[in-house]
Design a protein around this motif. Sequence first.
Motif, PDB file in Angstrom:
ATOM      1  N   ALA A  49     -16.974  12.497  71.315  1.00 14.78           N
ATOM      2  CA  ALA A  49     -15.646  12.934  70.874  1.00 14.78           C
ATOM      3  C   ALA A  49     -15.015  11.868  69.983  1.00 14.78           C
ATOM      4  O   ALA A  49     -14.957  10.694  70.363  1.00 14.78           O
ATOM      5  N   HIS A  50     -14.565  12.295  68.822  1.00  7.89           N
ATOM      6  CA  HIS A  50     -13.825  11.430  67.910  1.00  7.89           C
ATOM      7  C   HIS A  50     -12.360  11.488  68.338  1.00  7.89           C
ATOM      8  O   HIS A  50     -11.759  12.564  68.358  1.00  7.89           O
ATOM      9  N   ILE A  51     -11.791  10.355  68.697  1.00  8.70           N
ATOM     10  CA  ILE A  51     -10.431  10.346  69.253  1.00  8.70           C
ATOM     11  C   ILE A  51      -9.416  10.205  68.124  1.00  8.70           C
ATOM     12  O   ILE A  51      -9.199   9.123  67.577  1.00  8.70           O
ATOM     13  N   THR A  52      -8.800  11.327  67.798  1.00  7.24           N
ATOM     14  CA  THR A  52      -7.798  11.373  66.732  1.00  7.24           C
ATOM     15  C   THR A  52      -6.486  11.855  67.350  1.00  7.24           C
ATOM     16  O   THR A  52      -6.193  11.559  68.500  1.00  7.24           O
ATOM     17  N   GLY A  53      -5.659  12.604  66.605  1.00 10.61           N
ATOM     18  CA  GLY A  53      -4.434  13.140  67.168  1.00 10.61           C
ATOM     19  C   GLY A  53      -4.733  13.996  68.393  1.00 10.61           C
ATOM     20  O   GLY A  53      -5.615  14.846  68.358  1.00 10.61           O
ATOM     21  N   GLY A  54      -4.001  13.760  69.473  1.00 11.41           N
ATOM     22  CA  GLY A  54      -4.291  14.445  70.737  1.00 11.41           C
ATOM     23  C   GLY A  54      -4.814  13.491  71.785  1.00 11.41           C
ATOM     24  O   GLY A  54      -4.830  13.821  72.973  1.00 11.41           O
ATOM     25  N   GLY A  55      -5.266  12.304  71.352  1.00  8.80           N
ATOM     26  CA  GLY A  55      -5.693  11.282  72.301  1.00  8.80           C
ATOM     27  C   GLY A  55      -6.978  11.606  73.032  1.00  8.80           C
ATOM     28  O   GLY A  55      -7.728  12.521  72.678  1.00  8.80           O
ATOM     29  N   LEU A  56      -7.235  10.835  74.089  1.00  7.70           N
ATOM     30  CA  LEU A  56      -8.483  10.948  74.836  1.00  7.70           C
ATOM     31  C   LEU A  56      -8.652  12.319  75.488  1.00  7.70           C
ATOM     32  O   LEU A  56      -9.677  12.987  75.314  1.00  7.70           O
ATOM     33  N   GLU A  57      -7.658  12.734  76.230  1.00 13.47           N
ATOM     34  CA  GLU A  57      -7.806  13.941  77.042  1.00 13.47           C
ATOM     35  C   GLU A  57      -8.002  15.196  76.192  1.00 13.47           C
ATOM     36  O   GLU A  57      -8.902  15.993  76.451  1.00 13.47           O
ATOM     37  N   GLU A  58      -7.181  15.374  75.175  1.00  7.62           N
ATOM     38  CA  GLU A  58      -7.281  16.592  74.371  1.00  7.62           C
ATOM     39  C   GLU A  58      -8.569  16.639  73.551  1.00  7.62           C
ATOM     40  O   GLU A  58      -9.199  17.687  73.427  1.00  7.62           O
ATOM     41  N   ASN A  59      -8.986  15.505  72.976  1.00 10.07           N
ATOM     42  CA  ASN A  59     -10.201  15.511  72.167  1.00 10.07           C
ATOM     43  C   ASN A  59     -11.449  15.671  73.023  1.00 10.07           C
ATOM     44  O   ASN A  59     -12.405  16.337  72.602  1.00 10.07           O
ATOM     45  N   ARG A  92      -0.893  10.929  73.902  1.00 10.29           N
ATOM     46  CA  ARG A  92      -1.133  12.177  73.194  1.00 10.29           C
ATOM     47  C   ARG A  92      -1.190  12.008  71.681  1.00 10.29           C
ATOM     48  O   ARG A  92      -1.895  12.743  70.988  1.00 10.29           O
ATOM     49  N   VAL A  93      -0.434  11.032  71.150  1.00  8.78           N
ATOM     50  CA  VAL A  93      -0.344  10.869  69.701  1.00  8.78           C
ATOM     51  C   VAL A  93      -1.421   9.937  69.150  1.00  8.78           C
ATOM     52  O   VAL A  93      -1.988  10.191  68.087  1.00  8.78           O
TER      53      VAL A  93
END
Length: 342
Positions: free
Chosen positions: A252-262, A302-303
């Motif tokens: 997972a590439h961690i972009t907007g949404g942070g760890l959990e969402e990505n 999240r950001v």
Amino acid sequence: MQKATYKDSGVDLDIYAESMSRLPNLVKKTFSPAVLRLDGGFAGLFQLNGLNHKYEDPVLVSCTDGVGTKIKVACQCNQHDTVGIDLVAMSVNDAICCGARPIFFLDYVAMPKDDPDLLETIVAGIARGCSESDCALIGGETAIMSDLYQPGEYDLAGFCVGVAERKDIIDGKSIQKDDFLIGISSSGFHSNGYSLIRKIVFEIAGLKAEDKIPETGQSVGELLLTPTRLYVRPVLSLLDQFGANQGIRGIAHITGGGLEENLGRILPSGLKSRITYTPSSIPFPFQWIQKLGNVDDKEMERVFNCGIGLVLVVRPDIADAVLQAIQTMNLECQLVGSIVSE
């Protein structure tokens, strides 16, 4: 009656020609033997059988992204040599999440008027990002639109194509309960959250780009323009060592949404990530922005990537070996959690 010209509308074809004449040497430095030369043509040509890696059942993988309002900071600092790296990174880092090898890249630059020096600087950064990702820059477009962009503004978009063996595509389907999550460090904010960063730094805190940050000795602009880390070579090396799906089951590439969402984007139904990495351990740039803007932990998570730019989902029995392999690449890494039942 006065004769209207293209130049009157804001497009000077002579300056445009000068801009274009500066780019071929930058682009050629990224070429591999798989690129077919078509100087002055209307498209870029690439031959899959020219790759060093031979594929039995190749699948093409495509990604696109931009740099976002980080460009506003580049314009404010009049420093444009790193946003091209960001542009490449945001797409190639997505491509490797499927286990794909990025093979070529296209760019799109939109400007209010032709500026050969500025364009050359931007494209030099794009070419550098491509070279460091072993990805050929085979084409692009420069659009001059004085009615859409104010003087001193511009925008960037990038398009990456990669290739993967069909049987080795990483789609997350092999992820299982109790798999470990290994986070690889980011270089900073990368290219996400800059609307919030700019509001905090320049509006709330009232700082200027040239102001010094006592803790680091950097200027505000230098910190904010740190380019996005390119993960292509490290990840492809890890896939060669540990294998796709069998050893490394998800990326997972961690972009907007942070760890959990990505991470949630790649997990099979019935599974979720349990994150043990907390904002209390985040690197200085994130602590700095959190304190300046009084941002709560949940919003930070999240950001921003909060110091973790890429996460590997791996079998528990190879986790230590993967960590050691990453460390030999001079990259910081750590266990950031595991996979549990939903």
